[in-house]
Motif scaffolding. Structure first.
Motif, PDB file in Angstrom:
ATOM      1  N   PHE A 280       0.856  -1.190   0.000  1.00 15.83           N
ATOM      2  CA  PHE A 280       0.000   0.000   0.000  1.00 15.83           C
ATOM      3  C   PHE A 280       0.887   1.233   0.000  1.00 15.83           C
ATOM      4  O   PHE A 280       1.792   1.356   0.826  1.00 15.83           O
ATOM      5  CB  PHE A 280      -0.893  -0.034   1.239  1.00 15.83           C
ATOM      6  CG  PHE A 280      -1.777   1.163   1.440  1.00 15.83           C
ATOM      7  CD1 PHE A 280      -2.527   1.700   0.404  1.00 15.83           C
ATOM      8  CD2 PHE A 280      -1.882   1.759   2.700  1.00 15.83           C
ATOM      9  CE1 PHE A 280      -3.352   2.796   0.607  1.00 15.83           C
ATOM     10  CE2 PHE A 280      -2.708   2.849   2.920  1.00 15.83           C
ATOM     11  CZ  PHE A 280      -3.435   3.377   1.869  1.00 15.83           C
ATOM     12  N   LEU A 281       0.644   2.168  -0.921  1.00 16.51           N
ATOM     13  CA  LEU A 281       1.415   3.406  -0.997  1.00 16.51           C
ATOM     14  C   LEU A 281       0.478   4.585  -0.777  1.00 16.51           C
ATOM     15  O   LEU A 281      -0.490   4.774  -1.528  1.00 16.51           O
ATOM     16  CB  LEU A 281       2.102   3.563  -2.357  1.00 16.51           C
ATOM     17  CG  LEU A 281       3.118   2.495  -2.760  1.00 16.51           C
ATOM     18  CD1 LEU A 281       2.427   1.372  -3.542  1.00 16.51           C
ATOM     19  CD2 LEU A 281       4.232   3.082  -3.616  1.00 16.51           C
ATOM     20  N   CYS A 282       0.757   5.378   0.267  1.00 13.95           N
ATOM     21  CA  CYS A 282      -0.050   6.553   0.568  1.00 13.95           C
ATOM     22  C   CYS A 282       0.819   7.530   1.348  1.00 13.95           C
ATOM     23  O   CYS A 282       1.553   7.121   2.256  1.00 13.95           O
ATOM     24  CB  CYS A 282      -1.281   6.148   1.380  1.00 13.95           C
ATOM     25  SG  CYS A 282      -2.505   7.445   1.573  1.00 13.95           S
ATOM     26  N   PHE A 283       0.726   8.831   1.044  1.00 16.77           N
ATOM     27  CA  PHE A 283       1.692   9.803   1.546  1.00 16.77           C
ATOM     28  C   PHE A 283       1.066  10.985   2.277  1.00 16.77           C
ATOM     29  O   PHE A 283       1.657  12.062   2.336  1.00 16.77           O
ATOM     30  CB  PHE A 283       2.574  10.290   0.395  1.00 16.77           C
ATOM     31  CG  PHE A 283       3.378   9.189  -0.250  1.00 16.77           C
ATOM     32  CD1 PHE A 283       4.616   8.848   0.261  1.00 16.77           C
ATOM     33  CD2 PHE A 283       2.870   8.475  -1.326  1.00 16.77           C
ATOM     34  CE1 PHE A 283       5.365   7.823  -0.310  1.00 16.77           C
ATOM     35  CE2 PHE A 283       3.609   7.437  -1.900  1.00 16.77           C
ATOM     36  CZ  PHE A 283       4.854   7.112  -1.384  1.00 16.77           C
ATOM     37  N   GLY A 284      -0.102  10.811   2.863  1.00 20.88           N
ATOM     38  CA  GLY A 284      -0.672  11.844   3.705  1.00 20.88           C
ATOM     39  C   GLY A 284      -1.347  12.960   2.927  1.00 20.88           C
ATOM     40  O   GLY A 284      -1.284  13.034   1.702  1.00 20.88           O
ATOM     41  N   SER A 285      -1.970  13.876   3.682  1.00 19.26           N
ATOM     42  CA  SER A 285      -2.752  14.944   3.061  1.00 19.26           C
ATOM     43  C   SER A 285      -1.896  15.931   2.282  1.00 19.26           C
ATOM     44  O   SER A 285      -2.369  16.563   1.338  1.00 19.26           O
ATOM     45  CB  SER A 285      -3.548  15.691   4.139  1.00 19.26           C
ATOM     46  OG  SER A 285      -2.682  16.225   5.129  1.00 19.26           O
ATOM     47  N   ARG A 286      -0.614  16.085   2.685  1.00 20.33           N
ATOM     48  CA  ARG A 286       0.274  17.029   1.984  1.00 20.33           C
ATOM     49  C   ARG A 286       1.221  16.338   1.015  1.00 20.33           C
ATOM     50  O   ARG A 286       2.062  16.979   0.399  1.00 20.33           O
ATOM     51  CB  ARG A 286       1.095  17.812   3.013  1.00 20.33           C
ATOM     52  CG  ARG A 286       0.332  18.847   3.799  1.00 20.33           C
ATOM     53  CD  ARG A 286       1.195  19.457   4.884  1.00 20.33           C
ATOM     54  NE  ARG A 286       2.463  19.988   4.397  1.00 20.33           N
ATOM     55  CZ  ARG A 286       3.484  20.333   5.178  1.00 20.33           C
ATOM     56  NH1 ARG A 286       3.378  20.199   6.495  1.00 20.33           N
ATOM     57  NH2 ARG A 286       4.599  20.813   4.667  1.00 20.33           N
ATOM     58  N   GLY A 287       1.093  15.051   0.872  1.00 15.88           N
ATOM     59  CA  GLY A 287       2.066  14.279   0.097  1.00 15.88           C
ATOM     60  C   GLY A 287       1.804  14.301  -1.398  1.00 15.88           C
ATOM     61  O   GLY A 287       1.214  13.371  -1.960  1.00 15.88           O
ATOM     62  N   ARG A 288       2.223  15.350  -2.047  1.00 11.37           N
ATOM     63  CA  ARG A 288       2.079  15.477  -3.499  1.00 11.37           C
ATOM     64  C   ARG A 288       3.443  15.346  -4.172  1.00 11.37           C
ATOM     65  O   ARG A 288       4.416  15.944  -3.722  1.00 11.37           O
ATOM     66  CB  ARG A 288       1.450  16.817  -3.876  1.00 11.37           C
ATOM     67  CG  ARG A 288       0.052  17.017  -3.322  1.00 11.37           C
ATOM     68  CD  ARG A 288      -0.529  18.360  -3.726  1.00 11.37           C
ATOM     69  NE  ARG A 288      -1.828  18.572  -3.113  1.00 11.37           N
ATOM     70  CZ  ARG A 288      -2.974  18.109  -3.601  1.00 11.37           C
ATOM     71  NH1 ARG A 288      -2.956  17.425  -4.748  1.00 11.37           N
ATOM     72  NH2 ARG A 288      -4.104  18.328  -2.977  1.00 11.37           N
ATOM     73  N   PHE A 289       3.489  14.594  -5.254  1.00  5.12           N
ATOM     74  CA  PHE A 289       4.730  14.398  -5.995  1.00  5.12           C
ATOM     75  C   PHE A 289       4.653  15.072  -7.360  1.00  5.12           C
ATOM     76  O   PHE A 289       3.571  15.240  -7.929  1.00  5.12           O
ATOM     77  CB  PHE A 289       4.996  12.908  -6.210  1.00  5.12           C
ATOM     78  CG  PHE A 289       5.379  12.163  -4.955  1.00  5.12           C
ATOM     79  CD1 PHE A 289       6.269  12.712  -4.043  1.00  5.12           C
ATOM     80  CD2 PHE A 289       4.854  10.912  -4.693  1.00  5.12           C
ATOM     81  CE1 PHE A 289       6.635  12.026  -2.901  1.00  5.12           C
ATOM     82  CE2 PHE A 289       5.213  10.219  -3.555  1.00  5.12           C
ATOM     83  CZ  PHE A 289       6.110  10.775  -2.652  1.00  5.12           C
ATOM     84  N   SER A 290       5.824  15.405  -7.873  1.00  2.00           N
ATOM     85  CA  SER A 290       5.893  15.917  -9.238  1.00  2.00           C
ATOM     86  C   SER A 290       5.465  14.827 -10.218  1.00  2.00           C
ATOM     87  O   SER A 290       5.470  13.631  -9.891  1.00  2.00           O
ATOM     88  CB  SER A 290       7.322  16.358  -9.556  1.00  2.00           C
ATOM     89  OG  SER A 290       8.195  15.229  -9.585  1.00  2.00           O
ATOM     90  N   ALA A 291       5.104  15.254 -11.425  1.00  2.00           N
ATOM     91  CA  ALA A 291       4.731  14.278 -12.460  1.00  2.00           C
ATOM     92  C   ALA A 291       5.888  13.319 -12.734  1.00  2.00           C
ATOM     93  O   ALA A 291       5.684  12.116 -12.947  1.00  2.00           O
ATOM     94  CB  ALA A 291       4.317  15.014 -13.738  1.00  2.00           C
ATOM     95  N   GLU A 292       7.118  13.841 -12.705  1.00  2.00           N
ATOM     96  CA  GLU A 292       8.285  12.991 -12.936  1.00  2.00           C
ATOM     97  C   GLU A 292       8.421  11.937 -11.836  1.00  2.00           C
ATOM     98  O   GLU A 292       8.695  10.760 -12.111  1.00  2.00           O
ATOM     99  CB  GLU A 292       9.556  13.855 -12.981  1.00  2.00           C
ATOM    100  CG  GLU A 292      10.834  13.052 -13.211  1.00  2.00           C
ATOM    101  CD  GLU A 292      12.088  13.901 -13.078  1.00  2.00           C
ATOM    102  OE1 GLU A 292      13.188  13.381 -13.375  1.00  2.00           O
ATOM    103  OE2 GLU A 292      11.977  15.067 -12.654  1.00  2.00           O
ATOM    104  N   GLN A 293       8.197  12.333 -10.580  1.00  2.00           N
ATOM    105  CA  GLN A 293       8.316  11.384  -9.477  1.00  2.00           C
ATOM    106  C   GLN A 293       7.220  10.322  -9.541  1.00  2.00           C
ATOM    107  O   GLN A 293       7.465   9.151  -9.264  1.00  2.00           O
ATOM    108  CB  GLN A 293       8.252  12.117  -8.141  1.00  2.00           C
ATOM    109  CG  GLN A 293       8.368  11.214  -6.930  1.00  2.00           C
ATOM    110  CD  GLN A 293       9.724  10.555  -6.790  1.00  2.00           C
ATOM    111  OE1 GLN A 293      10.631  11.098  -6.188  1.00  2.00           O
ATOM    112  NE2 GLN A 293       9.866   9.364  -7.370  1.00  2.00           N
TER     113      GLN A 293
END
Length: 492
Positions: A280-293
């Motif tokens: 399971f992959l989840c990074f919290g309410s502020r966890g936004r990644f770039s399109a590249e990432q």
């Protein structure tokens, strides 16, 4: 009823939820002796999700009283400053409201204790003026608390901003070292007004009558012993620390937008997967990644060959009116990825019911940003971790999870921006799900699940810690009497 316990929280959703869980626990164990009032600042940091959550708790737990403070406004532009500095200014400007609220509550009931969030430390002198014993509720773990208690020594020794100290490693007694550039954001820049506030918060920790920590002794025995030894505050007495966790919001209380598609589908999908087979992959309410990432994560998951459930948010700057499910997965993923992995993977837009997901038998690993609420939810579910910290104290949590608690595998991140390659994602997932060391980690995590439940059992360590506090609060003198004994003397 012997009196009121007043809780004062920093008004971010994760902090509010932890504070409410503390209030619920006090009522569950000692509700015949104390009532609960939560002071909630109003103004700059309001959001619909917070209002919805407060309304939900008010309906489900009417014995928890919320006292919304009068609105306070701050100008984020004049003078120019970062978000943390604005937040801290907002909390400080609420001091007069806190003083009046404590006076009002004291006129109707005896305030037995005032429990404040770390970022509410500006209220500590106010409570002392009213002769009210004041405790800090530290919403992260004991290992991070040990580092925060020691932080003032690094602040005093540093001659330049931590953000500019590339290659410098900060040492802590009994704790894993930390790169200077991985300090929490408010502490990175000496020219940021938040820097001085952060120093003040950490310095005030040792001046509280006690510190409540959202952890349990079996999870962090080394850190608990370290704090008790006095090594973290070598030049002053260390307050008593009470481990009263794990406090975890039940799935019906968790924040999340019911309009987001896919959350129920993902639970049904998990029911069809083999036991302990899904990452399971989840990074919290502020966890936004770039399109590249995002593309690199996809590449790594596909190459790993493992089953996965992945929550994807829009990249920064592409929230599109609140990010309510309008994530264009086809545009974000590598060409053909969704089709190639559809038999063993599911990508969910924006949000998933994390507590419910982690408790599914199919979930065998969790790639997380190391936010402490997420860590505790995984621990309570017996799920092993891949640590990918992003902000706040999460780099410290990562170090402690890997080296002190031995509960996680760490991903290797690029120094300048924290980027993680697809090959590194593949390596970490394979190590957790396929290697002997990963199997041992998963077995230890499953065993810790039982210890987490025991801590909150009838004679568990956390239950006993809260009972000690209730005994102290119950025998304090009339705190409205200006001639009563000072809090420190009464609590001894």
């Amino acid at each position: 009823m012997e009196g009121t316990i007043v809780l004062y929280t920093y008004p971010a959703i994760g902090h509010i939820m932890s504070t409410v869980e503390l209030g619920k626990l006090i009522l569950c164990r000692h509700g015949h002796r104390f009532s609960i009032t939560v002071l909630l600042p109003v103004g700059f940091v309001d959001s619909p999700s917070i209002s919805s959550y407060i309304d939900s708790i008010s309906r489900s737990h009417p014995s928890i009283s919320f006292r919304r403070l009068p609105p306070v406004s701050v100008d984020p532009v004049n003078p120019p400053r970062g978000l943390a500095a604005v937040d801290f200014d907002f909390m400080r400007k609420n001091s007069a409201n806190v003083l009046q609220s404590l006076r009002d509550i004291s006129a109707a009931s005896t305030v037995r204790a005032f429990i404040i969030d770390l970022f509410c430390s500006s209220a500590l002198p106010i409570a002392r003026e009213l002769n009210i014993p004041t405790y800090v509720f530290y919403t992260s773990g004991a290992s991070a608390l040990a580092a925060f208690l020691y932080f003032p020594r690094h602040f005093e020794r540093s001659t330049k901003s931590f953000k500019d100290q590339h290659g410098v490693v900060l040492e802590f007694p009994g704790l894993p070292p930390l790169k200077a550039t991985e300090m929490p954001e408010p502490a990175l820049d000496q020219d940021d007004p938040a820097y001085g506030e952060m120093f003040s918060f950490c310095d005030q920790l040792s001046k509280a009558d006690g510190i409540l920590v959202n952890t349990f002794e079996a999870l962090e025995p080394k850190a608990v012993e370290l704090i008790a030894s006095g090594a973290c505050v070598p030049d002053a007495p260390t307050p008593l620390v009470y481990c009263i966790g794990p406090l975890i919001a039940d799935k019906s209380s968790r924040g999340g937008d019911g309009t987001v598609g896919g959350q129920q589908d993902c639970l049904s999908w998990l029911d069809k997967q083999p036991r302990k087979s899904v990452v399971f992959l989840c990074f919290g309410s502020r966890g936004r990644f770039s399109a590249e990432q995002i593309k690199e994560v996809a590449v790594g998951l596909e190459k790993s060959g493992n089953r996965f459930l992945w929550v994807v948010k829009n990249p920064p700057g592409h929230e599109q009116g609140g990010d309510k499910g309008d994530v264009d997965l086809e545009a974000l993923m590598p060409e053909g990825f969704l089709e190639r992995t559809k038999e063993r993977g599911l990508v969910v837009r924006s949000w998933a019911p994390q507590v419910a997901v982690l408790r599914k038998e199919a979930v065998g690993g969790f790639v997380t940003h190391c936010g402490w609420n997420s860590v505790l939810e995984a621990v309570a579910a017996g799920v092993a971790l891949v640590a990918w910290p992003l902000y706040a104290e999460q780099h410290m949590n990562r170090n402690h999870l890997v080296h002190l608690m031995e509960m996680a595998i760490s991903v290797e991140q690029r120094d300048d921006d924290g980027f993680v390659s697809g090959d590194e994602v593949e390596r970490a997932v394979r190590e957790l799900m396929e290697s002997d060391s990963g199997r041992e980690l998963r077995e230890k995590s499953w065993a810790m699940r039982e210890k987490a439940a025991e801590a909150l059992g009838g004679s568990g360590s956390s239950t006993e810690a809260l009972a000690k506090l209730a005994q102290i609060w119950g025998r304090l003198p009339d705190l409205g009497n200006p001639h009563a004994h000072p809090p420190h003397a009464a609590a001894q």
